[in-house]
Design an enzyme around this catalytic site. Structure first.
Site, mmCIF file in Angstrom:
data_model
loop_
_atom_site.group_PDB
_atom_site.id
_atom_site.type_symbol
_atom_site.label_atom_id
_atom_site.label_comp_id
_atom_site.label_asym_id
_atom_site.label_seq_id
_atom_site.Cartn_x
_atom_site.Cartn_y
_atom_site.Cartn_z
ATOM 1 N N ARG A 1 -0.311 -2.655 -6.694
ATOM 2 C CA ARG A 1 -0.676 -3.703 -5.727
ATOM 3 C C ARG A 1 -1.640 -4.696 -6.373
ATOM 4 O O ARG A 1 -1.490 -5.913 -6.221
ATOM 5 C CB ARG A 1 -1.300 -3.046 -4.499
ATOM 6 C CG ARG A 1 -1.736 -3.980 -3.382
ATOM 7 C CD ARG A 1 -2.123 -3.132 -2.169
ATOM 8 N NE ARG A 1 -2.902 -3.841 -1.177
ATOM 9 C CZ ARG A 1 -2.372 -4.563 -0.192
ATOM 10 N NH1 ARG A 1 -1.066 -4.697 -0.103
ATOM 11 N NH2 ARG A 1 -3.148 -5.158 0.702
ATOM 12 N N HIS B 1 -2.050 2.109 -5.925
ATOM 13 C CA HIS B 1 -2.747 0.857 -5.615
ATOM 14 C C HIS B 1 -2.848 -0.051 -6.840
ATOM 15 O O HIS B 1 -3.009 -1.270 -6.701
ATOM 16 C CB HIS B 1 -4.142 1.172 -5.076
ATOM 17 C CG HIS B 1 -4.510 0.331 -3.887
ATOM 18 N ND1 HIS B 1 -3.855 0.411 -2.676
ATOM 19 C CD2 HIS B 1 -5.459 -0.624 -3.732
ATOM 20 C CE1 HIS B 1 -4.394 -0.446 -1.822
ATOM 21 N NE2 HIS B 1 -5.359 -1.094 -2.439
ATOM 22 N N HIS C 1 -3.837 -9.104 4.005
ATOM 23 C CA HIS C 1 -5.290 -9.131 4.142
ATOM 24 C C HIS C 1 -5.675 -9.969 5.364
ATOM 25 O O HIS C 1 -5.176 -11.083 5.525
ATOM 26 C CB HIS C 1 -5.947 -9.744 2.901
ATOM 27 C CG HIS C 1 -5.932 -8.851 1.706
ATOM 28 N ND1 HIS C 1 -6.056 -9.318 0.414
ATOM 29 C CD2 HIS C 1 -5.812 -7.502 1.605
ATOM 30 C CE1 HIS C 1 -6.015 -8.309 -0.433
ATOM 31 N NE2 HIS C 1 -5.855 -7.200 0.265
ATOM 32 N N TYR D 1 -8.866 -11.004 -6.615
ATOM 33 C CA TYR D 1 -7.787 -11.060 -7.604
ATOM 34 C C TYR D 1 -7.800 -12.338 -8.434
ATOM 35 O O TYR D 1 -6.904 -12.564 -9.242
ATOM 36 C CB TYR D 1 -6.429 -10.921 -6.899
ATOM 37 C CG TYR D 1 -6.263 -9.579 -6.232
ATOM 38 C CD1 TYR D 1 -6.060 -8.435 -6.977
ATOM 39 C CD2 TYR D 1 -6.354 -9.461 -4.849
ATOM 40 C CE1 TYR D 1 -5.933 -7.201 -6.372
ATOM 41 C CE2 TYR D 1 -6.224 -8.228 -4.233
ATOM 42 C CZ TYR D 1 -6.017 -7.104 -5.002
ATOM 43 O OH TYR D 1 -5.906 -5.877 -4.397
ATOM 44 N N LYS E 1 -1.772 -2.122 8.019
ATOM 45 C CA LYS E 1 -2.940 -1.575 8.709
ATOM 46 C C LYS E 1 -2.986 -2.073 10.145
ATOM 47 O O LYS E 1 -2.692 -3.230 10.417
ATOM 48 C CB LYS E 1 -4.232 -1.988 7.978
ATOM 49 C CG LYS E 1 -4.496 -1.220 6.692
ATOM 50 C CD LYS E 1 -5.851 -1.588 6.121
ATOM 51 C CE LYS E 1 -6.193 -0.749 4.904
ATOM 52 N NZ LYS E 1 -7.523 -1.094 4.347
ATOM 53 N N ARG F 1 0.870 -1.172 0.000
ATOM 54 C CA ARG F 1 0.000 0.000 0.000
ATOM 55 C C ARG F 1 0.910 1.227 0.000
ATOM 56 O O ARG F 1 2.059 1.161 0.452
ATOM 57 C CB ARG F 1 -0.884 0.023 1.241
ATOM 58 C CG ARG F 1 -1.779 -1.202 1.417
ATOM 59 C CD ARG F 1 -2.547 -1.121 2.725
ATOM 60 N NE ARG F 1 -3.452 -2.251 2.916
ATOM 61 C CZ ARG F 1 -3.157 -3.350 3.603
ATOM 62 N NH1 ARG F 1 -1.962 -3.460 4.175
ATOM 63 N NH2 ARG F 1 -4.037 -4.321 3.732
#
Length: 299
Positions: A248, A245, A271, A280, A173, A149
């Site tokens: 990514r 992004h 994730h 994806y 995150k 990110r």
């Protein structure tokens, strides 16, 4: 933002107990502020203890009439649910008015990706003779080579690079750490940038360990990375709407198309749920048809 005594406590809760980033916390507070704006617009100064499910449904109707996209509405509703759950947890309210609040149905939009030719075109569009040239090459190599990110990219530290083992430590995150493999190409450009370009920057105190710096010797902003990539896309003649992004998305898509295990990609992307990673798996339909034709006994 409206000064509500409960928002400060909620902000502390998001930061300390849920370990959210500053950007995520600001997004929560901005969305909750919309509820107070709505009450002001109808001259209804409702105490939070008295907010009902019907009040919130009328609020959702209001933001819908403002032309807010379904995805944005869903995010606002998610913020409200978190806020009122917090108020319930703190025993400020006794009934959660968001319990029956439904988010709008969202279609799962497949993210835009770049093919390897387009990625090379972007990298080749960088003028390496300019002061920021080698830095920008290293940035694109890391974005595509590691699937980071943009916030993770600008937070990368020199001390987090492990050259011999070929991996980097990333702070994602919620301040969660993860280990991500890094390829030889990205490592090469990072090393060139650090040894040949970065050494000529007068680095401000506190930024000595940051990899990517601006000309003023401080950390890069998210906006500066966005702007750089948009300019390169224009120069390279790429018509797609791309952002950091996009690299990514391309990283994940190319791995999965190449046969990578979904769990491994989930780990590298950071994730928390594999459901997020599954977006994806939008492989080429002809490729999937070929798999059926080749391997299914009834084909």
């Amino acid at each position: 933002m409206i000064n509500n005594p409960y928002l400060k406590s909620f902000k502390d809760y998001l930061k300390l107990e849920r370990s959210l980033s500053g950007n995520s916390i600001d997004a929560y507070l901005t969305d909750i502020d919309k509820l107070f704006q709505y009450f002001d617009s109808i001259n209804k100064h409702t105490n939070l203890k008295d907010v009902t499910s019907n009040d919130l449904k009328l609020f959702i109707t209001w933001i819908n009439e403002l032309g807010m996209l379904p995805s944005t509405q869903a995010r606002v509703i998610s913020g409200l649910k978190s806020f009122f759950s917090f108020l319930l947890l703190e025993q400020i309210i006794t009934i959660d008015p968001t319990a029956l609040l439904e988010s709008p149905r969202l279609s799962r939009k497949l993210p835009d990706t770049l093919n390897i030719i387009e990625i090379n075109q972007l990298i080749e569009a960088i003028d390496a003779s300019k002061p920021d040239g080698m830095r920008n090459k290293a940035i694109l190599e890391v974005l595509y080579g590691c699937g980071l990110r943009v916030t993770e990219l600008i937070s990368l530290r020199i001390s987090n690079i492990h050259y011999e083992s070929e991996y980097i430590k990333v702070i994602g995150k919620g301040n969660k750490e993860r280990i991500v493999p890094i390829g030889a190409s990205a490592l090469k450009f990072i090393k060139i940038y650090i040894e040949e370009s970065r050494v000529h920057i007068s680095i401000k105190k506190g930024f000595e360990d940051y990899i990517f710096l601006n000309r003023g010797g401080t950390g890069l902003s998210r906006i500066s990375v966005f702007t750089m990539i948009k300019a390169l896309a224009l120069k390279a003649g790429i018509k797609k709407s791309i952002s950091p992004h996009t690299f990514r998305h391309s990283f994940a898509t190319h791995l999965i198309e190449g046969g990578a295990d979904l769990r491994a990609v989930q780990e590298m992307l950071g994730h928390s749920s594999i459901t997020t990673t599954e977006i994806y798996t939008h492989l080429d339909r002809d490729y999937l048809k070929g798999i059926i034709t080749e391997f299914h006994p009834r084909s």
